[in-house]
Design an enzyme around this catalytic site. Structure first.
Site, PDB file in Angstrom:
ATOM      1  NE  ARG A 263      -4.195  -1.650   0.228  1.00 14.41           N
ATOM      2  CZ  ARG A 263      -4.305  -2.729  -0.526  1.00 14.41           C
ATOM      3  NH1 ARG A 263      -3.339  -3.010  -1.407  1.00 14.41           N
ATOM      4  NH2 ARG A 263      -5.351  -3.524  -0.428  1.00 14.41           N
ATOM      5  CD  GLU A 292      -3.406   3.043  -7.196  1.00  8.39           C
ATOM      6  OE1 GLU A 292      -4.326   2.349  -7.686  1.00  8.39           O
ATOM      7  OE2 GLU A 292      -2.563   2.587  -6.404  1.00  8.39           O
ATOM      8  CG  HIS A 311      -2.972  -1.147  -7.598  1.00  7.09           C
ATOM      9  ND1 HIS A 311      -3.518  -0.295  -6.669  1.00  7.09           N
ATOM     10  CD2 HIS A 311      -2.849  -2.343  -6.964  1.00  7.09           C
ATOM     11  CE1 HIS A 311      -3.732  -0.935  -5.533  1.00  7.09           C
ATOM     12  NE2 HIS A 311      -3.330  -2.166  -5.689  1.00  7.09           N
TER      13      HIS A 311
END
Length: 353
Positions: A263, A292, A311
């Site tokens: 994270r 993001e 991601h």
């Protein structure tokens, strides 16, 4: 017994109901379905990122959940938030299960206070650990940079790390967070022939040795000082937010690399950017970000000593549809043995009893 399942756009109610039916319960079961809505996949991702940053209170949940939870015994969900005010309305809830690794959407502390077990499963652990090792190769050997250069018409041979590029087998990797994914990364690095050291406040050397894992447990400071590659595998909690800060990064070798597939919140962005800009560490590779998609103009985009991926670490085709059944198996194993690393509040609950 009543089971409440809350599906969403990514993991459907049907998948959660199918999993609920495999739970080893020796009495009549009623299953109630609710749906946590999102307008599109992009809207879902926006809500998910908001929850990961701001916790289970950050997004609304189905209004019916507040009534249904009153007589629910087991709650199964994917990403629908489980906030404090929902848990407080539960009169007989015994277990909350979620089919994902992150716990940002559940108020675990409130559940613990009501002696409710909170269990999860790491649906994409193998995929994420594979990807993590891939980022190590990519960043240390300039694979992504070389590819980008050739695509742009450049036959590039010079890189920031030319003076200290070496084989992975000759490197020491430090795993910060020796949970399920961290252990898989450690196993794969051991398989490569690397020396593996680790820091985890909840794991001691005796536990590691009993598992057969060839990892030496050290203090956090020793791991940052000694590693050629640091790989982060931490949940975001109040205790881990910005855990990897300027002080820890300053301990790293000037030739060492930092990898993060966990994270973004566990890493101080300013401290990382400063270290990369000033080349006080060798490089970094990130699959998770503070915003993001990564916005244009972000300082990370101008750096030549970092590998960036959007991601993607856990994105494999079978992880999501299999995750509810994996959760059910994890719950059944816990009920059979009374032990599980996947019950995130088990130690605290044992102390309360």
């Amino acid at each position: 017994m009543k089971i409440l399942v809350i599906g969403d756009r990514i993991v459907s109610c049907d998948l959660l109901v199918e999993a609920a039916k495999t739970l080893l319960i020796n009495e009549k079961v009623t299953i109630k379905q609710l749906f946590w809505t999102s307008e599109s996949r992009q809207d879902f991702q926006k809500k998910a990122l908001n929850i990961e940053k701001n916790g289970p209170e950050a997004e609304e949940i189905p209004e019916e959940a507040y009534k249904e939870i009153e007589d629910t015994d087991i709650l199964l969900t994917h990403f629908c938030p489980v906030p404090k005010n929902l848990i407080e309305k539960a009169n007989q809830l015994k277990l909350i299960g979620t089919c994902r690794g992150g716990m940002e959407h559940i108020d675990v502390e409130s559940a613990t206070l009501k002696k409710i077990h909170v269990i999860h499963c790491i649906r994409n652990a193998e995929a994420t650990s594979d990807f993590t090792v891939g980022l190590m190769f990519s960043e240390t050997r300039n694979i992504a940079r070389a590819h980008a250069a050739i695509k742009a018409g450049n036959w590039r041979k010079d890189y920031v790390n030319n003076n200290y590029t070496t084989s992975m087998r000759d490197m020491t990797v430090g795993i910060v967070g020796l949970g399920h994914i961290g252990k898989l990364v450690a196993e794969k690095c051991v398989g490569i022939g690397m020396k593996v050291i680790a820091y985890d406040p909840f794991v001691n050397q005796k536990k590691v040795d009993s598992s057969g894992l060839k990892v030496k447990m050290l203090s956090c400071e020793e791991v940052f000082k000694s590693s050629d590659i640091i790989s982060l595998h931490l949940r975001v909690t109040p205790a881990t937010k910005n855990f990897v800060n300027e002080d820890l990064i300053k301990l790293m070798k000037p030739t060492a690399y930092l990898i993060n597939t966990s994270r973004a919140g566990v890493l101080d962005k300013g401290a990382l950017v400063n270290a990369l800009e000033n080349k006080t560490i060798g490089g970094a590779a990130l699959d998770v970000f503070w915003e993001e998609p990564l916005p244009l103009g972000d300082p990370l985009l101008s750096l030549d000593n970092i590998t960036l991926t959007p991601h993607n670490a856990g994105n494999v085709v079978d992880a999501l549809p299999k995750s509810p059944l994996l959760l059910a198996r994890t719950i059944n194993d816990f009920w059979n043995t009374g032990k599980s690393d996947m019950v995130v509040n088990l130690n605290k609950l044992n102390k309360l009893n």
